[in-house]
Design a protein around this motif. Sequence first.
Motif, mmCIF file in Angstrom:
data_model
loop_
_atom_site.group_PDB
_atom_site.id
_atom_site.type_symbol
_atom_site.label_atom_id
_atom_site.label_comp_id
_atom_site.label_asym_id
_atom_site.label_seq_id
_atom_site.Cartn_x
_atom_site.Cartn_y
_atom_site.Cartn_z
ATOM 1 N N PHE A 198 -1.554 4.366 -1.060
ATOM 2 C CA PHE A 198 -2.669 4.445 -0.121
ATOM 3 C C PHE A 198 -2.178 4.767 1.286
ATOM 4 O O PHE A 198 -2.935 5.230 2.119
ATOM 5 C CB PHE A 198 -3.456 3.132 -0.097
ATOM 6 N N ARG A 248 0.828 -1.218 0.000
ATOM 7 C CA ARG A 248 0.000 0.000 0.000
ATOM 8 C C ARG A 248 0.861 1.267 0.000
ATOM 9 O O ARG A 248 0.420 2.309 -0.488
ATOM 10 C CB ARG A 248 -0.964 -0.009 1.188
ATOM 11 N N PRO A 285 -2.254 8.282 -4.888
ATOM 12 C CA PRO A 285 -2.331 7.085 -5.740
ATOM 13 C C PRO A 285 -2.657 7.397 -7.198
ATOM 14 O O PRO A 285 -2.102 6.783 -8.094
ATOM 15 C CB PRO A 285 -3.454 6.256 -5.115
ATOM 16 N N HIS A 286 -3.579 8.388 -7.386
ATOM 17 C CA HIS A 286 -4.008 8.590 -8.766
ATOM 18 C C HIS A 286 -2.939 9.225 -9.642
ATOM 19 O O HIS A 286 -3.101 9.316 -10.851
ATOM 20 C CB HIS A 286 -5.324 9.386 -8.817
#
Lengths: 284, 371, 386
Positions: free
Chosen positions: B65, B60, B85-86
Motif C-alpha cells: 500500500f 503497509r 498489492p494485488h
Amino acid sequence: MQRQGLRTWLFLAPAGAWFLCMLVLPLIVVFVFAFGERGAAGGYVPAFTFENFANLGARWTAFQNTMILAPVGTLACLLIAYPLAYFLALRASVRWRTLLLILVIVPFWTSILIRSYAWIYLLGGQGIPSLVKAMGLGSIRLINTPFSVLVGIVYGYLPLMVFPIYVALERLDKRLLEASSDLGSPPWRSFLQVTLPLSMPGVATGCMLVFILLMGEFLIPALLGGGKVFFIGNALVDLFLQSRNWPFGAAVAVALVLVMLVTVAAYLRFTRRWAGGRDDVSLM
Amino acid sequence: MESNLNPATEARETPIAELRDASKHYGAVVAAQGLNLSIRRGEFLSFLGPSGCGKTTALRMLAGFESPTSGDVLLDGQRVNDVPPHQRPVNMVFQHYALFPHLTVAQNIAYGLRQRRPRPVEAEISRAVEQALETVRLPGFGPRRIWEMSGGQQQRVALARAIVNQPKILLLDEPMAALDKKLRRDMQIELQSLQRSLGITFILVTHDQEEALSMSDRICIMRGGRIVQVGSPRDLYDRPASRYVADFVGKSNFFPGQIASSAAGRTTLAAAGGLMIAGTAPVEIAAGRTATASLRPEQIALHRRAEGLPVTVVNRIFLGEHTEYLVRHTNLGEFLVLVSRQAEAAEGGFEPGDPAHASWPEGAALILADD
Amino acid sequence: MTDRKDFLTREKFMEELYRYKKGSVTRRHFLGVTGLGLATSVLGSAVPGLRGAAFAQGSIGDRVVLATWPNYHDPANFEAFTAATGAAVDMNVFGSNEEMLAKLQAGGSGWDIVVATNYAIPTYVETGLIEPLDLSRIPNFDPSAYDPRFASPGVIEGKTYGIPRNLGTTGYCINTADLEGGATPTTWKEYWDLTRGALSGRVIVHDYQLTAIGNALKYFGYSFNSVDPAELAEAEKLLIEAKPHLFAITSDYQPSMRSGDAAMSMCWTGDAVQLQRDIPEIAYVLGKEGGELWSDFFTVPASAPHKDAAYALINFLLDPQIGAKEQAFHGYPTGDSRVDALMPEEVLKDPVLYPAAELLSALEFGAAVTLTDPTRAEIMARFKAA
C-alpha cells in the motif's frame, strides 16, 4: 410513559400538520376533482364520472414523451454524474474537493429560467451550430429538439444526481478498496466489485430524485424544446391554466402520482435488495 | 489447511521478506527511516511500539500500500518496491477487518480466490471456503451477512478471508484491537496455533506488549520511525538495549544516576543519595555518564528482616498469584515490588504504612544508557 | 440649446424605454411557461414618504391590486397615482386571459382591477366574476371618444362591464431577407404554405389556442372563431402537418426572430413595431383573409376588496394626458381619440399600429366561445404533444 407519548406527539405535530395540509389534503382534493366534470366556463363541477380517466389516452403522447425522456435523461445524468462524483469523492484533494463541490452547486444560485436562456443562446443558430458551420462541418439544428431538452435536463438535474452518489462514495470505507487490492483484485475490478455495488444506494437515490422530478418537469421542455417537446408536466400546466379543465387535469395528476408511486416502490425494493434485506438503506 | 508452501522445500537461507534501508517520508514527515529487517520463513514477528512509531508504515510497505521513498522492500528475494498489492503473495487482516458489507461471509472469504486468473471452479472455491471457515471455527456461517456477526466472529472471517489464499506472509494490523480482553486472549492463542499449523509467516502490528510477548517468535520494537531493537521476547525482556525497550517490554523500576565504574562486564551506578547499584550493561557506558538502572519488580524481594534498603509500604494490589507492592525509599523514591504468593506466605503480608526492607540479588540490575 | 438638449433627452428616454420593452417579452414568456404569473411588484412602496397621505385623505384605502399584462403600464404613472391618493398599486402580471380566468375562478385572488381582452368578458360576466361598472365614478370615461367597434365588447345587455383600453391586431412578421427575392406574402394561406415549404424549420406558431387555431382556420377561409368540429378538424390536420416544419410553438418569438433562427412568426402589433425598429427587413402582415382584432378592457371583479381605489385608479388612467404617457410606454394605440390627439403624426401614420380600413374590416374579434370551448383546448394539446 404517558408523558413521553405526549412529548412524542408534540414533536411530531408540526411535521404532521404540514404533511396533512400540504400533501394529504391537496391530494384528496385532486383525487375528488378527478371524478368531477368541467364547468361550462372551465373549473370544476361536482359529479361522479370515470370519463376523465377514460380520456387519459388523449394525453398518451405526453406520457410517452415523458416516459422516454425521463429515463433517458436520468441515465444521461447518471453517466455524467458518476465519474464526476467519483473524482470528487475519491480523487480530488480535500482542498479542491470543497471548491469543486461549490462549483457544482453554484449554478443553483441562479434561476433555472436565466440558465435556460443561456442554453437557448448556446444551442441556437448563433451558438454552437454557427461554430460547427464555421469549422465547415455543415449545418446542424440543436435548439427546440428533444436533444436540446435532454441537454437542459442533464444540466439542470446534474447536481441532484452528483450529490447522493458523492455522499455514497465519500462514505465508502477506503480500506475496503485496500482489502480488495490486497486480495488480488486490480483497480478496475475493485471498482466493479466493491465501489460500484457500495455506491448503488446513492445511485438509486439520485436516479429516483431525478426521475421523479423529471416526471413533473415542464419548464425545460417549454424553454429548450420551443414548445414542441411536450411533457406530461406541460399537459398539466395547460390543463389547469389554459383550458381550465380541472377534472381532467386532476385525473392526469392522479395518473402521474400513480406512476411515481410505482417508481418509488421499485426504488425501495431495489435499495432493500442492495442493503441485503435491512430496513435502513445505509450500508455502513 | 496444509500449506503447499512447505518451508523445508524452499531455500532456507533466503528471508521471506526483507526491508533494506527502507524509508517512507510524507513531505517533511518521516514515517519510517532506514528500516533494516530480515523476516525468516515461517516465523511469527511482531512490530511493537506506540502509535506513530512507524510499525504500520512498515507493514503497509510489505503489503504494497506504500512504496518506500528510498531503500528496498524484498519478498522472497525479489525487489517488490513497485509491485502493486494485488500482485503480491501476501494477505492482510485489517485493523477493523474491512469486510465487504455487501457480501455474505462466504462471498467475503471467496473474494481472493475469485480474483485469481484462471479463476478456480466454483466447487473448488466453496470447498476452500468451507475449509477456511472450519479453520477459524465458524462452520456453517457462510450464508450469513457481515452485520449479523459479532466483533469476534468478524475477526475470524477476516482471518479466514486472508488465509484461504494461502499467502506467503499473513500481515495482521492490530487485529485484536477491537476485541474485549477475554476474547483477545482466546484469539491470541488461536492465532498462535494457527500459525504453527499453517506454517505461514505471520507479521503482526500491535501496541500491546503483552500480545507481542505472548505470541511472537521475534519482536521488532520501533520508535519514531526507527527500529530500536529486534529480538525474541525473552531477549528483549532480559536484555533490553535501552530504557525505552525495558519500559515497553514488561514493567520495570528505573533509578537514574551516574556511572561510577565500568569494568569487566560489571557496571556500578551511583543513584540518588549516593546509593550504589551494581549490574550489567548491555551496551558499555563510560564512567561519569548519566544512565539508568532498571530492576524488574519480580527481581526485588520484600521482607521484614533488616537486609537491603529500608522502605515503607505505600500501597498493595492483589493480583492473584502475585501481590504488587508500591514502596517508598528515602532516596530512590517509590518503586514496585512483585511478591509471589509463596514468598508472601513465608514473610506474612504487609499493610500500607508497614516498614519493610527491599533487596535484590547482586548484579540483577541492568544499567542502561539514557536514550 | 434648450431645444437640442430636450430633443436628446427625449430620444434617450425612448431608447431606454425601448430597451426595457425588449426585455418584456422574455418576462411574459416566463409567466406563460411557468404558469405562475405572480411577479408582483409593489410600486407604491417606491415613494414611502407619500404613503402617510393616504390616511390623511382617508377615502380610498392604502392599496389597489391590479391584474394586467407585463410592461403594460408606466410605473411613473402609478407613482403619481400613489402620490395623489396614498394608495399603492400592487401589480400582478400574466401571460394569457385563460390564466387570469383560472386564477379568478380559483377564488381568493384579491384583485381590484383585471385588464381583460374582449373575448374573455362574456365569460367573466356569465360566471359573475365581474360586476357592472358605476360610470358616475369614472368621470374621465367618455364613451364618445371610442370607436364603438372597439368599445362594444365591454357592454353586455346594456350594462358596461369594461372600459376599453388599448387595441391591436394579430398578424405575422416575416423577415423578407429570407424570401430570397420572393414577394412579401399577404395572406394566411401563404403563411402556412411557406411553413411547409421554403421556410420549413424556421417558423413560429403562438403557444395560444386562440391565435394558433384561429389562424389555421383562416387558411381554409373559415372564421377565426370557429368551433365547428369539421372545420376545427381541418385546422388540426393543418397544424399537425405543419408541426415538423416549425421552429417553435411559443409566444416568445422576438429573440428567435432577432437571432435569425426564425424567419416568420405569428405576431402581435407591439412586437412587430419593436422588431421593425431594429430589423427593417421584417415586415408585418395582416392576412387578407382576416385574423384577430383585439381590445383590452379595465374590469372590476365582484370580489374586489378595494373597490373605491379601483374606480379611482381607472379614472386616473383614463385622463388623456396619463393615457398618452401610457401609450408612449407600451406603444399600443389606446383607442381613445382624446389620447390620439396628443400623439405625434408619425405614430398615427404607422400602418402597423393603425392599419388601413380595408384590412381592418376583414379582422374578427376573438369570440368568447373560444375561451371555454373544450375542443379547441384539446386540439391545442394534441398539436403541442404531436
